[in-house]
Scaffold this motif. Sequence first.
Motif, PDB file in Angstrom:
ATOM      1  N   LEU A 155     109.742  50.109  89.893  1.00 35.42           N
ATOM      2  CA  LEU A 155     111.155  49.894  90.207  1.00 35.42           C
ATOM      3  C   LEU A 155     111.534  50.802  91.367  1.00 35.42           C
ATOM      4  O   LEU A 155     111.170  51.980  91.378  1.00 35.42           O
ATOM      5  CB  LEU A 155     112.021  50.193  88.989  1.00 35.42           C
ATOM      6  CG  LEU A 155     113.544  50.138  89.136  1.00 35.42           C
ATOM      7  CD1 LEU A 155     114.195  49.746  87.802  1.00 35.42           C
ATOM      8  CD2 LEU A 155     114.141  51.465  89.622  1.00 35.42           C
ATOM      9  N   ASP A 173     108.442  45.687  91.826  1.00 37.46           N
ATOM     10  CA  ASP A 173     108.567  44.618  90.839  1.00 37.46           C
ATOM     11  C   ASP A 173     110.011  44.470  90.373  1.00 37.46           C
ATOM     12  O   ASP A 173     110.442  43.374  90.010  1.00 37.46           O
ATOM     13  CB  ASP A 173     107.678  44.922  89.627  1.00 37.46           C
ATOM     14  CG  ASP A 173     106.228  45.126  90.019  1.00 37.46           C
ATOM     15  OD1 ASP A 173     105.608  44.156  90.491  1.00 37.46           O
ATOM     16  OD2 ASP A 173     105.732  46.267  89.873  1.00 37.46           O
ATOM     17  N   TRP A 174     110.735  45.592  90.365  1.00 37.03           N
ATOM     18  CA  TRP A 174     112.143  45.608  89.974  1.00 37.03           C
ATOM     19  C   TRP A 174     112.942  46.320  91.067  1.00 37.03           C
ATOM     20  O   TRP A 174     112.446  47.244  91.709  1.00 37.03           O
ATOM     21  CB  TRP A 174     112.363  46.388  88.677  1.00 37.03           C
ATOM     22  CG  TRP A 174     111.699  45.867  87.438  1.00 37.03           C
ATOM     23  CD1 TRP A 174     110.638  45.007  87.338  1.00 37.03           C
ATOM     24  CD2 TRP A 174     112.053  46.219  86.097  1.00 37.03           C
ATOM     25  NE1 TRP A 174     110.309  44.813  86.028  1.00 37.03           N
ATOM     26  CE2 TRP A 174     111.160  45.547  85.239  1.00 37.03           C
ATOM     27  CE3 TRP A 174     113.018  47.050  85.547  1.00 37.03           C
ATOM     28  CZ2 TRP A 174     111.229  45.668  83.858  1.00 37.03           C
ATOM     29  CZ3 TRP A 174     113.077  47.182  84.166  1.00 37.03           C
ATOM     30  CH2 TRP A 174     112.204  46.488  83.324  1.00 37.03           C
ATOM     31  N   TRP A 175     114.195  45.901  91.232  1.00 37.54           N
ATOM     32  CA  TRP A 175     115.141  46.606  92.104  1.00 37.54           C
ATOM     33  C   TRP A 175     116.355  46.985  91.279  1.00 37.54           C
ATOM     34  O   TRP A 175     116.866  46.177  90.501  1.00 37.54           O
ATOM     35  CB  TRP A 175     115.568  45.715  93.267  1.00 37.54           C
ATOM     36  CG  TRP A 175     116.792  46.219  94.001  1.00 37.54           C
ATOM     37  CD1 TRP A 175     116.917  47.399  94.662  1.00 37.54           C
ATOM     38  CD2 TRP A 175     118.053  45.547  94.140  1.00 37.54           C
ATOM     39  NE1 TRP A 175     118.179  47.514  95.202  1.00 37.54           N
ATOM     40  CE2 TRP A 175     118.896  46.388  94.892  1.00 37.54           C
ATOM     41  CE3 TRP A 175     118.556  44.318  93.697  1.00 37.54           C
ATOM     42  CZ2 TRP A 175     120.214  46.042  95.213  1.00 37.54           C
ATOM     43  CZ3 TRP A 175     119.863  43.970  94.009  1.00 37.54           C
ATOM     44  CH2 TRP A 175     120.671  44.828  94.768  1.00 37.54           C
ATOM     45  N   ASN A 176     116.814  48.230  91.429  1.00 31.74           N
ATOM     46  CA  ASN A 176     118.006  48.679  90.712  1.00 31.74           C
ATOM     47  C   ASN A 176     119.099  49.087  91.673  1.00 31.74           C
ATOM     48  O   ASN A 176     118.848  49.751  92.679  1.00 31.74           O
ATOM     49  CB  ASN A 176     117.686  49.857  89.786  1.00 31.74           C
ATOM     50  CG  ASN A 176     118.910  50.311  89.000  1.00 31.74           C
ATOM     51  OD1 ASN A 176     119.568  51.286  89.333  1.00 31.74           O
ATOM     52  ND2 ASN A 176     119.233  49.566  87.951  1.00 31.74           N
ATOM     53  N   ALA A 211     112.653  41.487  90.023  1.00 28.47           N
ATOM     54  CA  ALA A 211     113.712  41.452  89.028  1.00 28.47           C
ATOM     55  C   ALA A 211     114.894  42.290  89.497  1.00 28.47           C
ATOM     56  O   ALA A 211     114.717  43.419  89.966  1.00 28.47           O
ATOM     57  CB  ALA A 211     113.190  41.971  87.691  1.00 28.47           C
ATOM     58  N   ARG A 212     116.101  41.756  89.356  1.00 28.54           N
ATOM     59  CA  ARG A 212     117.314  42.437  89.808  1.00 28.54           C
ATOM     60  C   ARG A 212     117.950  43.162  88.618  1.00 28.54           C
ATOM     61  O   ARG A 212     118.279  42.538  87.612  1.00 28.54           O
ATOM     62  CB  ARG A 212     118.307  41.455  90.417  1.00 28.54           C
ATOM     63  CG  ARG A 212     117.690  40.401  91.349  1.00 28.54           C
ATOM     64  CD  ARG A 212     116.921  41.019  92.504  1.00 28.54           C
ATOM     65  NE  ARG A 212     116.011  40.083  93.125  1.00 28.54           N
ATOM     66  CZ  ARG A 212     116.273  39.375  94.223  1.00 28.54           C
ATOM     67  NH1 ARG A 212     117.451  39.486  94.810  1.00 28.54           N
ATOM     68  NH2 ARG A 212     115.370  38.559  94.728  1.00 28.54           N
ATOM     69  N   THR A 213     118.128  44.465  88.732  1.00 27.68           N
ATOM     70  CA  THR A 213     118.714  45.265  87.664  1.00 27.68           C
ATOM     71  C   THR A 213     119.893  46.051  88.218  1.00 27.68           C
ATOM     72  O   THR A 213     119.959  46.343  89.414  1.00 27.68           O
ATOM     73  CB  THR A 213     117.677  46.222  87.045  1.00 27.68           C
ATOM     74  OG1 THR A 213     117.471  47.350  87.895  1.00 27.68           O
ATOM     75  CG2 THR A 213     116.342  45.524  86.823  1.00 27.68           C
ATOM     76  N   HIS A 234     118.775  42.600  84.037  1.00 25.11           N
ATOM     77  CA  HIS A 234     118.690  43.798  83.203  1.00 25.11           C
ATOM     78  C   HIS A 234     119.864  44.694  83.585  1.00 25.11           C
ATOM     79  O   HIS A 234     120.049  45.003  84.770  1.00 25.11           O
ATOM     80  CB  HIS A 234     117.365  44.522  83.461  1.00 25.11           C
ATOM     81  CG  HIS A 234     116.916  45.387  82.332  1.00 25.11           C
ATOM     82  ND1 HIS A 234     115.673  45.271  81.752  1.00 25.11           N
ATOM     83  CD2 HIS A 234     117.525  46.402  81.663  1.00 25.11           C
ATOM     84  CE1 HIS A 234     115.536  46.160  80.784  1.00 25.11           C
ATOM     85  NE2 HIS A 234     116.649  46.870  80.725  1.00 25.11           N
TER      86      HIS A 234
END
Length: 260
Positions: A155, A173-176, A211-213, A234
């Motif tokens: 992330l 894989d993820w962005w916050n 994935a957008r968090t 998320h």
Amino acid sequence: MSLRVGVQLHPQHTGIAELRTAWREADAIGVDSLWTWDHFLPHTGDPAGRHYECWSLLSAMAVETRRATIGPLVSCTAFRNPDLLADMARTVDQLSGGRLVLGLGAGWFEAEHAEYGLPFPGPAGRMDAFAASVTAVKDRLAKLNPGPAGPLPLLIGGAGRRRTLELVAREADWWNWYGWASEDPVAEFRELSGVLDEWCERVGRDPGEVARTVMVNPDQLPLVEGFAEAGAVHVVLSLPAPYDLRRVEELLKVRAALTS
């Protein structure tokens, strides 16, 4: 993808017993993820108040919880040699049975760098170092024996439209995103997510692979449905001590309503 929810327990102005109780109870009531942050000093309230180190807490969290993913939101790559950081992350992932999400960031809190004798270059220098550290972490993870026990998603947190979101598109894989100061958080999140889509297209990556968090404060809980409609998969509640888990239960109810 169904909405997933988590809680970030602030490791400041509290005690170890309170932290341990909170993460065990949050895991038991059904959150999807548990997080802490990576700072060396309190950055709100009394600057001389109590504070605890990120990766030591994650090691304890790994063995005291059972179902939720765990991770730093986010770990500053300027604080540790990136090869060492990769080894620490692999070890914590093994302790947790494969539940770690490796959140990384470039760092922003100058006072803790000064207090611990760490360089704090300008924004461009920090981003150069951050990008190099992300590459080094991934390279070291591929060499470790044994490797991670689980998928160990990477992330990256941040909102820089040019360099940060390009790096997310290439590596994460993820962005916050954390829009605590935004006048219209949902609209800004939607805009930044669109910028990330554009970067993914430029670097030849399917935007759906990232994935957008989003992290929210307790007073932003009414915005969760809007974030989900804007593409967040998320949502993490940023929770200060004393840890009022009734706010976590509110978020779980929103998850249930949106996924029913």
